[in-house]
Design an enzyme around this catalytic site. Structure first.
Site, PDB file in Angstrom:
ATOM      1  N   GLY A 141      18.517 106.965  37.756  1.00  0.00           N
ATOM      2  CA  GLY A 141      17.757 105.584  38.364  1.00  0.00           C
ATOM      3  C   GLY A 141      16.771 105.961  40.105  1.00  0.00           C
ATOM      4  CD  GLU A 155      25.326 118.286  30.066  1.00  0.00           C
ATOM      5  OE1 GLU A 155      26.215 118.209  28.763  1.00  0.00           O
ATOM      6  OE2 GLU A 155      25.432 118.954  30.312  1.00  0.00           O
ATOM      7  CD  GLU A 207      13.273 106.787  39.669  1.00  0.00           C
ATOM      8  OE1 GLU A 207      13.485 107.445  38.954  1.00  0.00           O
ATOM      9  OE2 GLU A 207      12.574 106.758  40.910  1.00  0.00           O
ATOM     10  CD  GLU A 266      16.050 109.932  36.989  1.00  0.00           C
ATOM     11  OE1 GLU A 266      17.870 109.458  36.734  1.00  0.00           O
ATOM     12  OE2 GLU A 266      16.709 109.570  38.537  1.00  0.00           O
TER      13      GLU A 266
END
Ligand SMILES: [Zn+2]
Length: 182
Positions: free
Chosen positions: A71, A137, A87, A91
């Protein structure tokens, strides 16, 4: 939070006084009051065909090294749904579709004082889960096997998801990754 020192309307130096029960920045030249409001942000509970949840291990403050939902903050030119999917893509490398809004939480923020966080339930549609630049990660976790989650608001959205859906297979449609998919 970076304090504003000059009026954005006329450029005069701002004063501080109590307006509507709170101490606020005010302009004595043009009589505008500068209200501080929460900043909107979004996050996604992404559930795969095994009802595992996609988490990101944080590479940037706050809470570096802790796991959280993908997010971030909304951009000016996008809807909250677009922000959540952007997002997610940035990500984790995963693309998805919004199923529904799980809820809204006002959360305290050191920098913005208050963040209004929208949590969405998202089904993955493609991509390969890999950490983006802000993440150390990424990983898929069962609700029973979650690591420590960085934020209470994220824990709330995960709880709302796991309470409302015992399985997400009923929600899947064309374009969603099928059971047994990657
Ligand atoms: Zn002014």
């Amino acid at each position: 939070m970076r304090e504003k020192s000059h009026c954005p309307y006329c450029g005069s130096v701002l004063a501080e006084r109590v307006v509507e029960r709170s101490l606020r920045k005010c302009c004595d030249t043009c009589h505008e009051v500068l209200y501080d409001n929460p900043v909107p942000a979004v996050c996604a509970v992404v559930a795969d065909h095994g009802d595992r949840i996609l988490l990101v291990r944080r590479g940037v403050p706050p809470k570096v090294g802790f796991w959280c939902l993908p997010g971030g903050f909304m951009e000016l030119d996008e809807s909250p749904e677009e922000a959540a999917l952007r997002e997610l893509r940035e990500e984790t490398g995963v693309t998805g579709r919004i199923v529904r809004l799980l809820g809204l939480r006002a959360t305290p923020s050191r920098i913005y004082r208050s963040v209004l966080l929208a949590g969405y339930l998202v089904l993955p549609q493609g991509g390969e889960a890999a950490p983006g630049s802000d993440a150390l990660e990424v990983g898929w976790f069962t609700v029973e096997g979650l690591p420590e989650i960085a934020f209470e608001s994220h824990r709330t959205f995960i709880r709302q998801f796991s309470t409302a859906y015992t399985r997400t297979s009923d929600l899947r449609g064309p374009g969603d990754l099928p059971p047994g998919g990657p």
